[in-house]
Design a protein around this motif. Structure first.
Motif, PDB file in Angstrom:
ATOM      1  N   THR A  11       0.827  -1.218   0.000  1.00  0.00           N
ATOM      2  CA  THR A  11       0.000   0.000   0.000  1.00  0.00           C
ATOM      3  C   THR A  11       0.857   1.262   0.000  1.00  0.00           C
ATOM      4  O   THR A  11       0.560   2.221  -0.726  1.00  0.00           O
ATOM      5  CB  THR A  11      -0.910   0.025   1.240  1.00  0.00           C
ATOM      6  OG1 THR A  11      -1.715  -1.142   1.237  1.00  0.00           O
ATOM      7  CG2 THR A  11      -1.812   1.244   1.226  1.00  0.00           C
ATOM      8  N   GLN A  47      -9.331  -1.691  -3.012  1.00  0.00           N
ATOM      9  CA  GLN A  47      -9.730  -0.998  -1.775  1.00  0.00           C
ATOM     10  C   GLN A  47      -9.112   0.409  -1.700  1.00  0.00           C
ATOM     11  O   GLN A  47      -9.611   1.283  -1.002  1.00  0.00           O
ATOM     12  CB  GLN A  47      -9.300  -1.837  -0.567  1.00  0.00           C
ATOM     13  CG  GLN A  47      -9.613  -1.226   0.789  1.00  0.00           C
ATOM     14  CD  GLN A  47     -11.100  -0.998   0.992  1.00  0.00           C
ATOM     15  OE1 GLN A  47     -11.916  -1.887   0.762  1.00  0.00           O
ATOM     16  NE2 GLN A  47     -11.477   0.216   1.376  1.00  0.00           N
ATOM     17  N   VAL A  70     -17.018  -0.949  -2.731  1.00  0.00           N
ATOM     18  CA  VAL A  70     -15.629  -1.383  -2.550  1.00  0.00           C
ATOM     19  C   VAL A  70     -15.415  -2.199  -1.268  1.00  0.00           C
ATOM     20  O   VAL A  70     -15.074  -3.373  -1.320  1.00  0.00           O
ATOM     21  CB  VAL A  70     -14.652  -0.180  -2.621  1.00  0.00           C
ATOM     22  CG1 VAL A  70     -13.208  -0.656  -2.495  1.00  0.00           C
ATOM     23  CG2 VAL A  70     -14.836   0.595  -3.940  1.00  0.00           C
ATOM     24  N   TYR A  71     -15.602  -1.576  -0.105  1.00  0.00           N
ATOM     25  CA  TYR A  71     -15.376  -2.302   1.167  1.00  0.00           C
ATOM     26  C   TYR A  71     -16.169  -3.616   1.239  1.00  0.00           C
ATOM     27  O   TYR A  71     -15.734  -4.561   1.888  1.00  0.00           O
ATOM     28  CB  TYR A  71     -15.848  -1.455   2.356  1.00  0.00           C
ATOM     29  CG  TYR A  71     -14.853  -0.502   2.961  1.00  0.00           C
ATOM     30  CD1 TYR A  71     -13.931  -0.932   3.907  1.00  0.00           C
ATOM     31  CD2 TYR A  71     -14.869   0.852   2.634  1.00  0.00           C
ATOM     32  CE1 TYR A  71     -13.042  -0.045   4.503  1.00  0.00           C
ATOM     33  CE2 TYR A  71     -13.983   1.752   3.221  1.00  0.00           C
ATOM     34  CZ  TYR A  71     -13.069   1.295   4.164  1.00  0.00           C
ATOM     35  OH  TYR A  71     -12.195   2.174   4.753  1.00  0.00           O
ATOM     36  N   ARG A  95     -16.823  -5.754  -1.053  1.00  0.00           N
ATOM     37  CA  ARG A  95     -16.440  -6.803  -1.994  1.00  0.00           C
ATOM     38  C   ARG A  95     -15.941  -8.039  -1.230  1.00  0.00           C
ATOM     39  O   ARG A  95     -15.337  -7.910  -0.169  1.00  0.00           O
ATOM     40  CB  ARG A  95     -15.302  -6.313  -2.904  1.00  0.00           C
ATOM     41  CG  ARG A  95     -15.745  -5.260  -3.905  1.00  0.00           C
ATOM     42  CD  ARG A  95     -14.550  -4.691  -4.658  1.00  0.00           C
ATOM     43  NE  ARG A  95     -13.859  -5.715  -5.412  1.00  0.00           N
ATOM     44  CZ  ARG A  95     -14.142  -6.067  -6.658  1.00  0.00           C
ATOM     45  NH1 ARG A  95     -15.110  -5.432  -7.314  1.00  0.00           N
ATOM     46  NH2 ARG A  95     -13.476  -7.012  -7.267  1.00  0.00           N
ATOM     47  N   PRO A  96     -16.157  -9.236  -1.788  1.00  0.00           N
ATOM     48  CA  PRO A  96     -15.599 -10.428  -1.145  1.00  0.00           C
ATOM     49  C   PRO A  96     -14.091 -10.522  -1.436  1.00  0.00           C
ATOM     50  O   PRO A  96     -13.562  -9.717  -2.196  1.00  0.00           O
ATOM     51  CB  PRO A  96     -16.348 -11.566  -1.835  1.00  0.00           C
ATOM     52  CG  PRO A  96     -16.696 -11.033  -3.180  1.00  0.00           C
ATOM     53  CD  PRO A  96     -16.905  -9.552  -3.010  1.00  0.00           C
ATOM     54  N   GLY A  97     -13.398 -11.474  -0.788  1.00  0.00           N
ATOM     55  CA  GLY A  97     -12.002 -11.746  -1.133  1.00  0.00           C
ATOM     56  C   GLY A  97     -10.971 -11.125  -0.222  1.00  0.00           C
ATOM     57  O   GLY A  97      -9.767 -11.404  -0.352  1.00  0.00           O
ATOM     58  N   LEU A  98     -11.403 -10.249   0.691  1.00  0.00           N
ATOM     59  CA  LEU A  98     -10.449  -9.660   1.643  1.00  0.00           C
ATOM     60  C   LEU A  98     -11.218  -9.300   2.916  1.00  0.00           C
ATOM     61  O   LEU A  98     -12.275  -8.669   2.854  1.00  0.00           O
ATOM     62  CB  LEU A  98      -9.798  -8.400   1.037  1.00  0.00           C
ATOM     63  CG  LEU A  98      -8.585  -7.831   1.782  1.00  0.00           C
ATOM     64  CD1 LEU A  98      -7.400  -8.797   1.727  1.00  0.00           C
ATOM     65  CD2 LEU A  98      -8.163  -6.502   1.169  1.00  0.00           C
ATOM     66  N   SER A 131      -7.814  -6.621   7.069  1.00  0.00           N
ATOM     67  CA  SER A 131      -6.838  -6.299   6.023  1.00  0.00           C
ATOM     68  C   SER A 131      -7.225  -5.014   5.298  1.00  0.00           C
ATOM     69  O   SER A 131      -6.371  -4.195   4.963  1.00  0.00           O
ATOM     70  CB  SER A 131      -6.726  -7.447   5.018  1.00  0.00           C
ATOM     71  OG  SER A 131      -6.322  -8.621   5.685  1.00  0.00           O
ATOM     72  N   ARG A 132      -8.535  -4.854   5.045  1.00  0.00           N
ATOM     73  CA  ARG A 132      -8.983  -3.590   4.418  1.00  0.00           C
ATOM     74  C   ARG A 132      -8.619  -2.400   5.302  1.00  0.00           C
ATOM     75  O   ARG A 132      -8.180  -1.351   4.812  1.00  0.00           O
ATOM     76  CB  ARG A 132     -10.495  -3.621   4.154  1.00  0.00           C
ATOM     77  CG  ARG A 132     -10.875  -4.608   3.063  1.00  0.00           C
ATOM     78  CD  ARG A 132     -12.350  -4.567   2.670  1.00  0.00           C
ATOM     79  NE  ARG A 132     -12.645  -5.667   1.772  1.00  0.00           N
ATOM     80  CZ  ARG A 132     -12.438  -5.646   0.440  1.00  0.00           C
ATOM     81  NH1 ARG A 132     -11.995  -4.548  -0.129  1.00  0.00           N
ATOM     82  NH2 ARG A 132     -12.705  -6.710  -0.293  1.00  0.00           N
ATOM     83  N   PHE A 164      -6.098  -2.179   7.438  1.00  0.00           N
ATOM     84  CA  PHE A 164      -4.643  -1.953   7.299  1.00  0.00           C
ATOM     85  C   PHE A 164      -4.327  -1.146   6.038  1.00  0.00           C
ATOM     86  O   PHE A 164      -3.513  -0.221   6.062  1.00  0.00           O
ATOM     87  CB  PHE A 164      -3.894  -3.291   7.176  1.00  0.00           C
ATOM     88  CG  PHE A 164      -3.458  -3.885   8.480  1.00  0.00           C
ATOM     89  CD1 PHE A 164      -2.891  -3.103   9.480  1.00  0.00           C
ATOM     90  CD2 PHE A 164      -3.591  -5.251   8.711  1.00  0.00           C
ATOM     91  CE1 PHE A 164      -2.474  -3.665  10.679  1.00  0.00           C
ATOM     92  CE2 PHE A 164      -3.174  -5.815   9.908  1.00  0.00           C
ATOM     93  CZ  PHE A 164      -2.622  -5.023  10.896  1.00  0.00           C
ATOM     94  N   VAL A 165      -4.940  -1.556   4.957  1.00  0.00           N
ATOM     95  CA  VAL A 165      -4.697  -0.903   3.668  1.00  0.00           C
ATOM     96  C   VAL A 165      -5.111   0.572   3.723  1.00  0.00           C
ATOM     97  O   VAL A 165      -4.366   1.459   3.293  1.00  0.00           O
ATOM     98  CB  VAL A 165      -5.441  -1.675   2.548  1.00  0.00           C
ATOM     99  CG1 VAL A 165      -5.559  -0.839   1.285  1.00  0.00           C
ATOM    100  CG2 VAL A 165      -4.732  -3.000   2.274  1.00  0.00           C
ATOM    101  N   VAL A 166      -6.280   0.846   4.276  1.00  0.00           N
ATOM    102  CA  VAL A 166      -6.771   2.225   4.311  1.00  0.00           C
ATOM    103  C   VAL A 166      -5.949   3.074   5.282  1.00  0.00           C
ATOM    104  O   VAL A 166      -5.580   4.213   4.969  1.00  0.00           O
ATOM    105  CB  VAL A 166      -8.272   2.266   4.653  1.00  0.00           C
ATOM    106  CG1 VAL A 166      -8.752   3.704   4.839  1.00  0.00           C
ATOM    107  CG2 VAL A 166      -9.078   1.577   3.549  1.00  0.00           C
TER     108      VAL A 166
END
Lengths: 127, 127, 127, 127, 127, 127
Positions: free
Chosen positions: E66, E100, F49-50, F52-55, F59-60, F62-64
């Motif tokens: 990121t 994301q 966005v938030y 969505r499946p798969g994450l 983790s989302r 952390f990314v943000v």
């Protein structure tokens, strides 16, 4: 094709030729790795945002060109200069907008954008 | 007062009231630490750049507002939104320009700019 | 040739060879698209700013190298490392300045600048 | 106290007063949330990097001031201007370094840095 | 080989193959220009930071990917996507992490990162 | 209330308390100046966005958090650290994620984020 997508697809034709609009969907370079990205750009960027009332296409093009030049993102600078020309901005207006940025973001990013612009012109002359 | 300065000083009046233009010179907050900065802004930014032909004041205002919002520089965001309003941009046009930035720079910087804009409105209502 | 231009042109020779200074004007790659850019760089950047008293050429070179490395603008990183060497900075001083940036801007941009630096050395050895 | 820490602690005294060096450790505002941060700054930034040979303290200060001004990080701009003054830079040299940045990063971030500088001066006069 | 280096070298093997770890040291492209950089990355980044307890390798990989995507540093984006895959992140997780980011940093940098990701995939298929 | 909005509103409750979710809509500080912004955030950021499946949500988060810290946007840093804690990240995990950023973005922005974090803790203790 939902409403937002068709609204976005219609809006994008103010910024690209009909052929390019078709190619954006049919030949999406990122379709394998992120199949939803193109859809997200058309639905959100063009369907929800660009198509809002209250600001004409030329002003939207100025705003987007400035944003990508200020960030220094190279391929998008070229892309959005081309879309701005398609939306009706003249070459003079784009060059003046880039020079207007010098006192705010400095020479380097403006110079790199003008180099991209020069590339747009050259490829236009070839075609 | 040289030519570039007087040209810049004349140009800046498209973006600020006559009173503010006078105050910029008489009450320069940075006069002690960097006495040449204000002169440099008026001569170069306004005298050499803003006053060039080929792009109207409203488009220049859009470009500058976008640049400072994309960089996230807070006091300048407020300053240039005010100058844009003075140059003839409507509140709707500025808000639409800021929303147009969301797909290119993300929500946080747009949100912070709209908060600045909201401050501009509130102080305008008070005066 | 006005005063600011000749002052800038004289100043730039502290940073580039006489041949390069001449080439900057005669073979300006952006002359077609933005004929005033080169003039603006020489008059404003070199004539008004670099030529100010109070700071020596080496320190100015450090400041400019740091700025372009921190922004991550690639061609300008190479350009200003070369100009810094011409102004009298040693290879060691430039490498140390880049390593000094690691705690402030992180490894990636420093690594990319050192890769540019390595390119400057290689092309110098070839010539 | 390991070698890197004591080397860093010794180096930092070129940039801050003895009292400030002591306070940085005893009154670390982030000791509760991230007890290792201060240690990391002293060991890595000052012990490993600032203390390297090949570049004098004044040049290191120029490089760090430029990096934080270009990033637009406000409290660090003030901190490193103060450390630069302690390391032997004059007020004139710092102001000239900031003005030298205008053609590379634009007026807004330079203006904000000069405002910080002005705050450093004012608090120095008070003490 | 000191403690921090061997700790870093051990930690880096969670992110790269054994062969790549060896190559990083033996074939360091920047060894001539900045012989200490590689050592600094292994000792500080991997020895002091990545090897800290309290956060698993996958989360560290998300954080680093990121950071480099948000900065827009191209070669590092590719490098750290590969290291994230090695550390156990799936392709889906990385693509979702990149999508994301759209509402926070905008489409351009995400699009450029997905193009890098696509390059990682292609080169993986070839080998 | 359309589908995207209700999906977004449901998703946001993984990141904020029920009371805060309600307050975001009822007491939107920017409702006067940009009434559509809040809707756009909930529909696009959280609905598209938030959700969505798969994450997973952690983790989302952390990314943000990493994205806003890397950009240096202060109010959003505080906001998303709080949302990360609500989504299940521990204080240790967030502090470690921030320290992991030091080798990639440098100390200043990490330090500013830890100061924000410290503010989040203090206000949590008070309530």
């Amino acid at each position: 094709m939902n409403d937002r997508f068709s609204k976005g697809y219609k809006t994008i034709k103010q910024y690209v030729t009909k052929e390019e609009a078709a190619r954006m969907i049919e030949a999406d370079a990122l379709a394998d790795v992120a199949p939803d990205l193109r859809k997200m750009i058309i639905e959100f960027a063009y369907g929800d945002v660009y198509s809002r009332p209250g600001l004409d296409a030329k002003s939207r093009a100025f705003v987007v060109i400035t944003a990508v030049v200020t960030q220094g993102v190279a391929p998008q600078t070229k892309t959005h200069i081309k879309r701005g020309l398609h939306a009706g901005l003249t070459q003079t207006e784009i060059v003046e907008a880039l020079l207007q940025l010098v006192p705010y973001i400095g020479f380097p990013r403006v110079q790199n954008a003008l180099t991209s612009f020069s590339g747009v012109q050259t490829s236009a002359e070839r075609s």
